[in-house]
Enzyme design. Structure first.
Site, PDB file in Angstrom:
ATOM      1  N   SER A 116     -37.549  -4.898  36.698  1.00  0.00           N
ATOM      2  CA  SER A 116     -36.722  -5.360  37.818  1.00  0.00           C
ATOM      3  C   SER A 116     -36.178  -6.758  37.540  1.00  0.00           C
ATOM      4  O   SER A 116     -35.037  -7.080  37.893  1.00  0.00           O
ATOM      5  CB  SER A 116     -37.544  -5.382  39.109  1.00  0.00           C
ATOM      6  OG  SER A 116     -37.985  -4.100  39.426  1.00  0.00           O
TER       7      SER A 116
ATOM      8  N   ARG B 133     -45.304   1.129  30.416  1.00  0.00           N
ATOM      9  CA  ARG B 133     -44.099   1.094  29.600  1.00  0.00           C
ATOM     10  C   ARG B 133     -44.428   0.884  28.128  1.00  0.00           C
ATOM     11  O   ARG B 133     -43.830   1.493  27.252  1.00  0.00           O
ATOM     12  CB  ARG B 133     -43.172  -0.040  30.050  1.00  0.00           C
ATOM     13  CG  ARG B 133     -42.486   0.213  31.360  1.00  0.00           C
ATOM     14  CD  ARG B 133     -41.830  -1.047  31.875  1.00  0.00           C
ATOM     15  NE  ARG B 133     -42.829  -2.083  32.105  1.00  0.00           N
ATOM     16  CZ  ARG B 133     -42.590  -3.236  32.685  1.00  0.00           C
ATOM     17  NH1 ARG B 133     -41.368  -3.535  33.062  1.00  0.00           N
ATOM     18  NH2 ARG B 133     -43.563  -4.099  32.884  1.00  0.00           N
TER      19      ARG B 133
ATOM     20  N   HIS C   3     -38.810   3.095  37.417  1.00  0.00           N
ATOM     21  CA  HIS C   3     -39.642   3.476  38.575  1.00  0.00           C
ATOM     22  C   HIS C   3     -39.312   4.906  39.005  1.00  0.00           C
ATOM     23  O   HIS C   3     -40.202   5.697  39.315  1.00  0.00           O
ATOM     24  CB  HIS C   3     -39.366   2.551  39.777  1.00  0.00           C
ATOM     25  CG  HIS C   3     -39.707   1.126  39.560  1.00  0.00           C
ATOM     26  ND1 HIS C   3     -38.808   0.100  39.780  1.00  0.00           N
ATOM     27  CD2 HIS C   3     -40.851   0.526  39.168  1.00  0.00           C
ATOM     28  CE1 HIS C   3     -39.389  -1.058  39.538  1.00  0.00           C
ATOM     29  NE2 HIS C   3     -40.628  -0.826  39.154  1.00  0.00           N
TER      30      HIS C   3
END
Ligand code: PNS
Length: 162
Positions: A128, A90, A17
């Site tokens: 995450s 990504r 991020h």
């Protein structure tokens, strides 16, 4: 004034991020990091905590503002006067979801465009959820999150267990 939003759950914010934030804020007059208040997802951190964590990381960068939001992203974008939504890609596995999200947002709000930045290859595998899983087993997460964020995660896991 060109304002962009970088929206997400950020539970917690990772180096992936931060790579997007660090590159995106230089393209606009202001970058608002929009933290989704997604209580249904049972986040590790409350939206207030996630906002504080990101604010601390960028306290010296005036062009970056961190806010939480509820409801539709495009409503939030209109409220804050943003013309652009920034998302990170990504890998190809992100593409279907991101395309659906951006196309739908564009139908609802044709005045707002979504742009994509490809995440640095170094973080292309990172999420995450993976960070939380490693931390939950006591693993080393220093390659994935800032040292202050790592401390917050460890403290939160200990608090939740006790
Ligand atoms: O980090 P995430 O969880 O991948 O971020 C997803 C996010 C916050 C961008 C997305 O869930 C979102 O925009 N939610 C707000 C609700 C909304 O606008 N939904 C309609 C999108 S078509």
């Amino acid at each position: 004034m060109k304002i962009a939003i970088y929206p997400g759950s950020f539970d917690p914010v990772t180096f992936g991020h931060m790579d997007i934030i660090n590159r995106a804020y230089k393209m606009f007059d202001k970058l608002i990091v929009g933290v989704l208040n997604n209580s249904s997802k049972k986040p590790l951190f409350s939206s207030e905590e996630r906002v504080k964590i990101i604010e601390k990381l960028y306290k010296d960068t005036k062009q970056i503002e961190v806010m939480s939001f509820d409801g539709l992203l495009i409503d939030f974008a209109h409220q804050v006067g943003a013309q652009v939504i920034v998302r990170g890609l990504r890998a190809v596995t992100d593409f279907d979801y991101e395309l659906q999200l951006s196309q739908t947002n564009r139908v609802i709000a044709p005045d707002i465009d979504t742009i994509f930045l490809t995440t640095n290859l170094r973080y292309s595998y990172l999420s995450s959820s993976i960070v939380k899983e490693i931390a939950s087993y006591g693993g080393d997460i220093s390659e994935f999150v800032d040292k202050d964020v790592a401390i917050e995660i460890k403290n939160k896991i200990i608090t939740k267990r006790s």
